[in-house]
Motif scaffolding. Structure first.
Motif, short mmCIF file in Angstrom:
data_model
loop_
_atom_site.label_atom_id
_atom_site.label_comp_id
_atom_site.label_asym_id
_atom_site.label_seq_id
_atom_site.Cartn_x
_atom_site.Cartn_y
_atom_site.Cartn_z
N LYS A 254 0.00 1.64 0.99
CA LYS A 254 1.26 2.01 0.63
C LYS A 254 2.32 0.90 1.16
O LYS A 254 3.16 0.57 0.57
N GLU A 255 2.11 0.77 2.34
CA GLU A 255 2.96 -0.19 3.30
C GLU A 255 2.81 -1.52 2.77
O GLU A 255 3.65 -2.39 2.57
N LYS A 256 1.52 -1.86 2.64
CA LYS A 256 1.20 -3.19 2.07
C LYS A 256 1.89 -3.60 0.73
O LYS A 256 2.31 -4.55 0.33
N GLU A 257 1.58 -2.37 -0.16
CA GLU A 257 2.02 -2.47 -1.35
C GLU A 257 3.70 -2.31 -1.79
O GLU A 257 3.78 -2.22 -2.99
N ASN A 258 4.13 -1.70 -0.66
CA ASN A 258 5.57 -1.54 -1.00
C ASN A 258 5.68 -0.29 -1.80
O ASN A 258 6.76 -0.23 -2.60
N GLY A 259 4.79 0.86 -1.78
CA GLY A 259 4.78 1.75 -2.33
C GLY A 259 4.37 1.89 -3.93
O GLY A 259 4.18 2.66 -4.74
N GLY A 260 3.96 0.65 -4.25
CA GLY A 260 3.47 0.28 -5.66
C GLY A 260 1.89 0.50 -5.74
O GLY A 260 1.20 0.77 -4.76
N LEU B 114 -4.01 6.18 -8.65
CA LEU B 114 -3.71 7.42 -9.41
C LEU B 114 -2.77 8.29 -8.89
O LEU B 114 -2.00 8.78 -9.55
N LEU B 115 -2.92 8.19 -7.68
CA LEU B 115 -1.81 9.26 -6.76
C LEU B 115 -0.48 8.34 -7.07
O LEU B 115 0.54 9.19 -7.10
N VAL B 116 -0.45 7.26 -7.02
CA VAL B 116 0.69 6.46 -7.04
C VAL B 116 1.49 6.69 -8.31
O VAL B 116 2.57 6.97 -8.49
N GLU B 117 0.47 6.48 -9.35
CA GLU B 117 0.96 6.79 -10.87
C GLU B 117 1.48 8.07 -10.96
O GLU B 117 2.42 8.40 -12.00
N LYS B 118 0.89 9.13 -10.29
CA LYS B 118 1.57 10.52 -10.63
C LYS B 118 2.62 10.95 -9.70
O LYS B 118 3.14 11.91 -9.53
N GLY B 119 2.90 9.90 -8.74
CA GLY B 119 4.09 10.01 -7.98
C GLY B 119 3.92 10.97 -6.54
O GLY B 119 4.53 11.61 -6.12
N LEU B 120 2.50 11.07 -6.43
CA LEU B 120 1.85 11.68 -4.85
C LEU B 120 1.87 10.81 -3.85
O LEU B 120 0.68 10.33 -3.69
N THR B 121 2.87 10.32 -3.18
CA THR B 121 2.71 9.25 -2.17
C THR B 121 3.01 9.71 -0.94
O THR B 121 2.93 8.84 -0.03
N ASP B 122 3.34 11.01 -0.75
CA ASP B 122 3.44 11.36 0.74
C ASP B 122 1.87 11.74 1.42
O ASP B 122 1.38 12.68 1.41
N PHE B 123 1.33 10.61 1.77
CA PHE B 123 -0.03 10.70 2.32
C PHE B 123 -0.20 11.30 3.47
O PHE B 123 -1.04 11.96 3.95
N VAL B 124 0.84 10.84 4.47
CA VAL B 124 0.55 11.39 5.92
C VAL B 124 1.75 12.71 6.05
O VAL B 124 2.79 12.71 5.47
#
Length: 142
Positions: free
Chosen positions: A69-75, A118-128
């Motif tokens: 996520k950090e490398k891809e700036n959330g994309g 898939l998680l990014v597309e669904k807006g589920l990006t709170d991994f930690v």
């Protein structure tokens, strides 16, 4: 957040835990939105409990996804899951330089990137988890 996201062996994609029954879980596919039962004989594992082999032990999957996520700036990931093995391994080496190159297969990297996208597309990006981040910040301050 990833504790309620599940992988079910033999079924594609990821599933969100909706409810628990007596001998089963009710899960919702992140791909289709359909709800299905997952029984005791299904191999179900929380994505938050998965780890990637490294030279010094294991790296929790939520931490690895956070690095992507950090490398891809959330994309979404800049490399396709259909890319050549060498391209995928080089990309993954940028994310996790000390991953165990013998025990982490290209198929594992493809699955991880597919799940991440898939998680990014669904807006589920709170991994930690928030609490885990607060504990790390407190430890560093000491």
């Amino acid at each position: 957040m990833l504790k309620k996201i599940l992988s079910i062996s033999g079924k594609p994609g990821l599933y969100k835990l909706v409810s628990q029954g007596k001998n089963m879980l009710i899960v919702e596919s992140l791909l289709t939105g359909k709800r299905i039962p997952a029984y005791a004989h299904d191999k179900v594992i929380s994505v938050g409990d998965i780890a990637i082999f490294t030279e010094g032990g294991e790296a929790p999957l939520p931490d690895v996804m956070n690095k992507i996520k950090e490398k891809e700036n959330g994309g979404v990931a800049s490399v396709s899951t259909k890319a050549e093995d060498k391209v995928l391994r080089n990309y993954f080496a940028e994310i996790l330089p000390d991953f165990d190159r013998e025990r982490v297969y290209t198929t594992d990297i493809k699955k991880l990137l597919g799940w991440y996208n898939l998680l990014v597309e669904k807006g589920l990006t709170d991994f930690v988890e928030e609490k885990a981040e607060e504990n790390l910040s407190a430890e560093k301050a000491e």
